[in-house]
Every structure is written in structure tokens, then in C-alpha cells.
Motif scaffolding. Structure first.
Motif, PDB file in Angstrom:
ATOM      1  N   ASN A 100       8.901   7.491  -0.287  1.00 50.29           N
ATOM      2  CA  ASN A 100      10.033   7.575   0.641  1.00 50.29           C
ATOM      3  C   ASN A 100      10.600   6.164   0.793  1.00 50.29           C
ATOM      4  O   ASN A 100      10.232   5.420   1.704  1.00 50.29           O
ATOM      5  N   ALA A 101      11.500   5.804  -0.116  1.00 48.48           N
ATOM      6  CA  ALA A 101      11.951   4.416  -0.238  1.00 48.48           C
ATOM      7  C   ALA A 101      12.750   3.922   0.955  1.00 48.48           C
ATOM      8  O   ALA A 101      12.853   2.713   1.168  1.00 48.48           O
ATOM      9  N   ASN A 102      13.320   4.809   1.729  1.00 49.89           N
ATOM     10  CA  ASN A 102      14.118   4.374   2.873  1.00 49.89           C
ATOM     11  C   ASN A 102      13.326   4.336   4.172  1.00 49.89           C
ATOM     12  O   ASN A 102      13.894   4.096   5.237  1.00 49.89           O
ATOM     13  N   PHE A 103      12.013   4.597   4.100  1.00 50.37           N
ATOM     14  CA  PHE A 103      11.186   4.559   5.303  1.00 50.37           C
ATOM     15  C   PHE A 103       9.978   3.641   5.123  1.00 50.37           C
ATOM     16  O   PHE A 103       8.913   3.889   5.677  1.00 50.37           O
ATOM     17  N   VAL A 104      10.157   2.578   4.336  1.00 47.92           N
ATOM     18  CA  VAL A 104       9.102   1.585   4.156  1.00 47.92           C
ATOM     19  C   VAL A 104       8.880   0.858   5.482  1.00 47.92           C
ATOM     20  O   VAL A 104       9.833   0.576   6.212  1.00 47.92           O
ATOM     21  N   VAL A 105       7.624   0.581   5.801  1.00 46.29           N
ATOM     22  CA  VAL A 105       7.290  -0.086   7.060  1.00 46.29           C
ATOM     23  C   VAL A 105       6.493  -1.351   6.769  1.00 46.29           C
ATOM     24  O   VAL A 105       5.531  -1.325   6.001  1.00 46.29           O
ATOM     25  N   ALA A 124       4.196  -4.609  -7.167  1.00 45.06           N
ATOM     26  CA  ALA A 124       3.234  -3.510  -7.093  1.00 45.06           C
ATOM     27  C   ALA A 124       3.586  -2.374  -8.051  1.00 45.06           C
ATOM     28  O   ALA A 124       3.071  -1.264  -7.916  1.00 45.06           O
ATOM     29  N   GLY A 125       4.457  -2.641  -8.997  1.00 48.93           N
ATOM     30  CA  GLY A 125       4.770  -1.656 -10.023  1.00 48.93           C
ATOM     31  C   GLY A 125       5.904  -0.716  -9.689  1.00 48.93           C
ATOM     32  O   GLY A 125       6.217   0.190 -10.462  1.00 48.93           O
ATOM     33  N   GLY A 126       6.528  -0.897  -8.520  1.00 45.79           N
ATOM     34  CA  GLY A 126       7.625  -0.024  -8.125  1.00 45.79           C
ATOM     35  C   GLY A 126       7.143   1.237  -7.432  1.00 45.79           C
ATOM     36  O   GLY A 126       5.946   1.486  -7.295  1.00 45.79           O
ATOM     37  N   PHE A 127       8.092   2.034  -6.981  1.00 47.98           N
ATOM     38  CA  PHE A 127       7.776   3.259  -6.252  1.00 47.98           C
ATOM     39  C   PHE A 127       7.245   4.349  -7.183  1.00 47.98           C
ATOM     40  O   PHE A 127       7.605   4.416  -8.356  1.00 47.98           O
ATOM     41  N   THR A 128       6.410   5.222  -6.624  1.00 52.16           N
ATOM     42  CA  THR A 128       6.025   6.434  -7.335  1.00 52.16           C
ATOM     43  C   THR A 128       7.142   7.466  -7.159  1.00 52.16           C
ATOM     44  O   THR A 128       8.095   7.247  -6.412  1.00 52.16           O
ATOM     45  N   GLU A 129       7.005   8.599  -7.820  1.00 58.07           N
ATOM     46  CA  GLU A 129       8.053   9.619  -7.764  1.00 58.07           C
ATOM     47  C   GLU A 129       8.210  10.222  -6.376  1.00 58.07           C
ATOM     48  O   GLU A 129       9.282  10.712  -6.025  1.00 58.07           O
ATOM     49  N   LEU A 135       0.825  -1.201   0.000  1.00 60.95           N
ATOM     50  CA  LEU A 135       0.000   0.000   0.000  1.00 60.95           C
ATOM     51  C   LEU A 135       0.864   1.259   0.000  1.00 60.95           C
ATOM     52  O   LEU A 135       2.066   1.195   0.205  1.00 60.95           O
ATOM     53  N   GLY A 136       0.221   2.384  -0.231  1.00 65.14           N
ATOM     54  CA  GLY A 136       0.934   3.651  -0.184  1.00 65.14           C
ATOM     55  C   GLY A 136       1.462   4.075  -1.541  1.00 65.14           C
ATOM     56  O   GLY A 136       0.812   3.891  -2.575  1.00 65.14           O
ATOM     57  N   MET A 137       2.680   4.617  -1.547  1.00 69.14           N
ATOM     58  CA  MET A 137       3.248   5.232  -2.741  1.00 69.14           C
ATOM     59  C   MET A 137       3.924   4.222  -3.671  1.00 69.14           C
ATOM     60  O   MET A 137       5.137   4.241  -3.896  1.00 69.14           O
ATOM     61  N   VAL A 138       3.109   3.283  -4.202  1.00 70.46           N
ATOM     62  CA  VAL A 138       3.542   2.370  -5.260  1.00 70.46           C
ATOM     63  C   VAL A 138       2.575   2.546  -6.429  1.00 70.46           C
ATOM     64  O   VAL A 138       1.471   3.057  -6.268  1.00 70.46           O
ATOM     65  N   ARG A 139       2.988   2.108  -7.608  1.00 67.95           N
ATOM     66  CA  ARG A 139       2.189   2.385  -8.804  1.00 67.95           C
ATOM     67  C   ARG A 139       0.934   1.516  -8.912  1.00 67.95           C
ATOM     68  O   ARG A 139      -0.063   1.926  -9.503  1.00 67.95           O
TER      69      ARG A 139
END
Length: 209
Positions: free
Chosen positions: A162-167, A154-159, A130-134
């Protein structure tokens, strides 16, 4: 004559220790309010996730206590509800299930039914990204799947991710445990990956918030 103390030069090891203490004191700490906000965001996004076989949810029909209760989705993807019988629910979100039940109750049973659906257990073998993925959603859990693979599915991160704070939120001994996963560092070989378990929730926050 006053007694004096002769100072000694600080060695390199002492300087390193002092620097470490200073950095740890100045480092930002995760606040309780921050985790509460994260919980709210995860709960909101879970309302958009379809349910699967084995999941348990409760149905509350306003003013009709005898029609309310808990249901577990059968291997056929259905539940049996008083008055209206068998209902196909697999793949539907809680709000979609509520609408289906209202329509069925309205067809000759209740005048103005108001139904609420609350998920109690996610038992189907799946994970949530969930969250900021495509392409946020539910994905089947495969043996050895890790966080990086889940984000990729999930299509990778959106622009703005915050890739270093995934929970990763995980049920452990009856409690929810939050596991921080620095995916960006993992992709650079600077941190270890995390294998996922059934029911894990991978949440990618927005760095702009």
C-alpha cells in the motif's frame, strides 16, 4: 400574517465550503485499534533485524537474576556477559543472541538455561525498512536519505504494498511519532518527500489486509 424569510441563492464560494465540510465529515479516520495493530506488526518485524554497534539490549536468564542485565554492543561488536565472558553479537537478531547465550551457558554453567533478549535502544546509525518491500531489513543511513530512497534500497514495493500509506516511526522527545508518507504521490510529484533520521522505521503495510 406570519413573517417569512426570503432565501438567497448560494454562491460558488459557499458551495465549495459546504462540500469541504461534507467531505471532511465523511472521510475515514485512523482508529486507535489500527495503530495498535501497526505497532504489533512493527515489533514483530523488528525481531528479525540484526543489532549493531551502540545498540542496547537486556538479557533475562530465567531463575538466574545475577546473570540478567543490560548490555551495549561495543565498537568491536561484542558484549561481556557474566560467567561466559565476551560474546560476538553484531548482526545477530534478538532471538539469535538468546540462542547463542543459551549455548554458552549450557557449556558447563547451567543445566537448562532459558534466555530472553529485549532491545532497549537502537543507537547505531541505521534505518529499518519493513513490511511489503522485496528486501526488508536494516540499511546504513546516509546524509540526506529520504523515504523513497530507503524503499528503493529495500528492493522496492511488493505487488500488494500500500504505497500511499507508508508510515515512518520516529523517536522524538522521548516518544514515538508516526509520520504518514504517501510514497506513490511523491513519485508523481504530488507530495513532498521525507528525509530520514537514524533509527527511523519505514513500514509499508499490505493493501490486502
Amino acid at each position: 400574517m406570519p413573517v417569512g424569510f426570503k432565501s438567497r441563492p448560494i454562491g460558488p464560494l459557499a458551495l465549495v465550503l459546504l462540500a469541504g465540510l461534507w467531505l471532511s465529515a465523511c472521510a475515514p479516520q485512523a482508529s486507535v485499534s489500527g495503530y495498535e495493530q501497526l505497532n504489533d506488526e512493527i515489533r514483530e518485524e523488528l525481531q528479525l533485524v540484526g543489532l549493531g554497534v551502540g545498540d542496547v539490549f537486556s538479557v533475562s536468564v530465567y531463575g538466574e537474576k545475577e546473570l540478567s542485565g543490560e548490555h551495549q554492543i561495543s565498537p568491536e561488536g561484542t558484549v561481556d556477559v557474566p560467567l561466559i565472558g565476551r560474546v560476538e553479537v553484531q548482526g545477530k537478531t534478538p532471538s539469535e543472541i538468546a540462542r547463542v547465550l543459551e549455548e554458552r551457558f549450557l557449556a558447563g554453567y547451567l543445566k537448562a538455561p532459558y534466555v530472553s533478549v529485549y532491545v532497549k535502544q537502537y543507537n547505531s546509525k541505521k534505518i529499518f525498512v519493513l513490511g511489503m518491500v522485496r528486501k526488508p531489513g536494516t540499511f546504513p543511513l546516509t546524509a540526506g536519505m529520504n523515504v523513497v530512497e530507503a524503499v528503493t534500497m529495500a528492493g522496492g514495493f511488493t505487488e500488494t504494498a500500500n504505497a500511499n500509506f507508508v508510515v515512518v516511526t520516529r523517536k522524538q522527545d522521548g516518544q514515538e511519532v508516526r509520520i504518514p508518507v504517501p510514497v506513490e504521490k511523491i513519485s508523481k510529484g504530488l507530495a513532498a518527500n521525507l528525509d530520514l533520521k537514524a533509527g527511523d522505521i519505514v513500514f509499508v503495510p499490505d493493501r490486502l489486509l
